[in-house]
Design an enzyme around this catalytic site. Structure first.
Site, mmCIF file in Angstrom:
data_model
loop_
_atom_site.group_PDB
_atom_site.id
_atom_site.type_symbol
_atom_site.label_atom_id
_atom_site.label_comp_id
_atom_site.label_asym_id
_atom_site.label_seq_id
_atom_site.Cartn_x
_atom_site.Cartn_y
_atom_site.Cartn_z
ATOM 1 N N THR A 66 23.977 -3.685 61.101
ATOM 2 C CA THR A 66 25.246 -3.674 61.814
ATOM 3 C C THR A 66 26.101 -4.742 61.156
ATOM 4 O O THR A 66 27.338 -4.810 61.282
ATOM 5 C CB THR A 66 25.122 -4.438 63.404
ATOM 6 O OG1 THR A 66 24.420 -5.651 63.297
ATOM 7 C CG2 THR A 66 24.311 -3.288 64.105
ATOM 8 N N ARG A 88 21.935 -12.107 59.450
ATOM 9 C CA ARG A 88 22.871 -11.122 59.956
ATOM 10 C C ARG A 88 21.795 -9.772 60.035
ATOM 11 O O ARG A 88 20.795 -9.624 59.125
ATOM 12 C CB ARG A 88 23.993 -10.919 59.049
ATOM 13 C CG ARG A 88 23.934 -10.679 57.541
ATOM 14 C CD ARG A 88 25.202 -10.474 56.886
ATOM 15 N NE ARG A 88 24.908 -9.617 55.760
ATOM 16 C CZ ARG A 88 25.767 -9.150 54.888
ATOM 17 N NH1 ARG A 88 27.123 -9.261 55.191
ATOM 18 N NH2 ARG A 88 25.234 -8.806 53.787
ATOM 19 N N ASP A 123 21.268 -11.709 47.099
ATOM 20 C CA ASP A 123 20.937 -12.111 48.445
ATOM 21 C C ASP A 123 20.671 -13.562 47.973
ATOM 22 O O ASP A 123 19.530 -13.912 47.525
ATOM 23 C CB ASP A 123 19.895 -11.358 49.055
ATOM 24 C CG ASP A 123 19.395 -11.796 50.394
ATOM 25 O OD1 ASP A 123 19.590 -11.131 51.235
ATOM 26 O OD2 ASP A 123 19.178 -12.980 50.438
ATOM 27 N N ASP A 176 17.134 -14.728 49.408
ATOM 28 C CA ASP A 176 15.828 -14.185 48.313
ATOM 29 C C ASP A 176 15.847 -14.836 47.014
ATOM 30 O O ASP A 176 14.663 -15.129 46.574
ATOM 31 C CB ASP A 176 15.963 -12.605 48.292
ATOM 32 C CG ASP A 176 15.760 -11.938 49.732
ATOM 33 O OD1 ASP A 176 15.062 -12.423 50.343
ATOM 34 O OD2 ASP A 176 16.200 -10.708 49.648
HETATM 35 C C1 PRP Z 1 22.866 -14.690 54.220
HETATM 36 C C2 PRP Z 1 23.843 -15.860 54.070
HETATM 37 C C3 PRP Z 1 24.634 -16.155 55.247
HETATM 38 C C4 PRP Z 1 24.897 -14.826 55.604
HETATM 39 C C5 PRP Z 1 26.487 -14.328 55.260
HETATM 40 O O1 PRP Z 1 22.129 -14.903 55.218
HETATM 41 O O2 PRP Z 1 23.256 -16.925 53.823
HETATM 42 O O3 PRP Z 1 24.147 -16.932 56.161
HETATM 43 O O4 PRP Z 1 24.083 -13.687 54.987
HETATM 44 O O5 PRP Z 1 26.794 -12.870 55.635
HETATM 45 P P1 PRP Z 1 27.841 -13.019 56.681
HETATM 46 O O6 PRP Z 1 29.041 -13.677 56.314
HETATM 47 O O7 PRP Z 1 28.137 -11.449 56.572
HETATM 48 O O8 PRP Z 1 27.443 -13.103 58.360
HETATM 49 P P2 PRP Z 1 21.023 -13.867 55.729
HETATM 50 O O9 PRP Z 1 21.565 -12.866 56.920
HETATM 51 O O10 PRP Z 1 20.577 -12.882 54.564
HETATM 52 O O11 PRP Z 1 19.845 -14.650 56.329
HETATM 53 P P3 PRP Z 1 18.444 -15.247 55.721
HETATM 54 O O12 PRP Z 1 18.975 -15.956 54.341
HETATM 55 O O13 PRP Z 1 17.709 -16.074 56.509
HETATM 56 O O14 PRP Z 1 17.712 -13.915 55.145
HETATM 57 N N1 URA Z 2 24.397 -12.694 51.884
HETATM 58 C C1 URA Z 2 24.145 -12.973 50.883
HETATM 59 O O1 URA Z 2 23.015 -13.684 50.679
HETATM 60 N N2 URA Z 2 24.758 -12.280 49.859
HETATM 61 C C2 URA Z 2 25.740 -11.534 49.995
HETATM 62 O O2 URA Z 2 26.540 -11.239 49.004
HETATM 63 C C3 URA Z 2 26.351 -11.176 51.247
HETATM 64 C C4 URA Z 2 25.585 -11.911 52.428
#
Ligand code: PRP
Ligand code: URA
Length: 209
Positions: free
Chosen positions: A108, A104, A200, A203
């Site tokens: 935005t 995401r 996160d 991470d």
């Molecule tokens: C995190 C999580 C979901 C998303 C949830 O991933 O693992 O996929 O955010 O958020 P939403 O419900 O608001 O869409 P992230 O976008 O951080 O991706 P990444 O782990 O690959 O960095």
């Molecule tokens: N994605 C995450 O990893 N943590 C949150 O709290 C929201 C989105």
């Protein structure tokens, strides 16, 4: 909330408390996500069809029931869903795995797709989308749309922590998709993070911050 299954088993709540703790390091964090996914799977797959067969014990022939793992397709949303898939694969090693690369946008909060690799014939499968976090719901709703475009009919969404906002978004777009979660948390903060949440997920799983 209809079609939201919050699983309150004490073992799940115990492991969730360890997962949320900011002192939990990536190695333990990954182990906890795997274990929680296996425990959630017990409910997610409660109505899985099984096939009757005959086996031979050391004492007698006996009827037995087994599941056909190849009828199940797991769809981890990258990155964090990968570790949920590896937990469930320990229970159902023959399940197929489709990868959904979606992140995401940090400004935005909209989902940005970057990679898909899906197994064929989703129409005949139990399709299980995996992501530890359901925050705004944008990534989850997008993932369901991708599977439906490929013909999937039977879809479930499994997460560890959800926000009320994400549940609303996912169910407004896809009311037919049940949500399995270990917790419905309080709210999303102004950066789109779930509170109290765990931070996160990607991470914390991979030590990238
Ligand atoms: C995190 C999580 C979901 C998303 C949830 O991933 O693992 O996929 O955010 O958020 P939403 O419900 O608001 O869409 P992230 O976008 O951080 O991706 P990444 O782990 O690959 O960095
Ligand atoms: N994605 C995450 O990893 N943590 C949150 O709290 C929201 C989105």
């Amino acid at each position: 909330m209809e079609r939201v299954f919050q699983i309150n088993h004490p073992l799940i709540q115990h492991k969730l408390a360890l997962l949320r703790d900011k002192h939990t390091e990536p190695k333990e964090f990954r182990e906890l996500v795997e274990e929680l996914s296996m425990l959630l799977a017990y409910e997610v797959f409660r109505d899985l069809p099984s096939i009757e067969m005959e086996i031979e014990t050391p004492l007698a022939r006996s009827k037995a029931r087994m599941v056909d793992g190849k009828k199940i397709a797991l769809f981890p949303i990258l990155r964090a869903g990968l570790i949920m898939a590896s937990g469930i694969l320990r229970l159902i090693p023959n399940a197929l795995v489709g990868h959904l690369g979606i992140y995401r946008d940090s400004q935005t909060l909209s989902p940005v797709p970057y990679y898909y690799k899906l197994p064929p014939n989703l129409k005949d499968k139990e399709n299980i989308i995996l992501d530890p976090m359901l925050a705004t719901g944008g990534s989850a709703a997008h993932a369901v749309s991708v599977l439906k475009e490929k013909g999937a009919k039977n879809i479930k969404f499994v997460c560890i922590i959800s926000a009320p906002e994400g549940i609303k978004t996912l169910h407004s777009a896809h009311p037919d998709v049940p949500i399995f979660t270990a917790s419905v948390d309080e709210y999303l903060n102004s950066h789109g993070y779930i509170v109290p949440g765990l931070g996160d997920a990607g991470d914390r799983l991979f030590g990238t911050k």
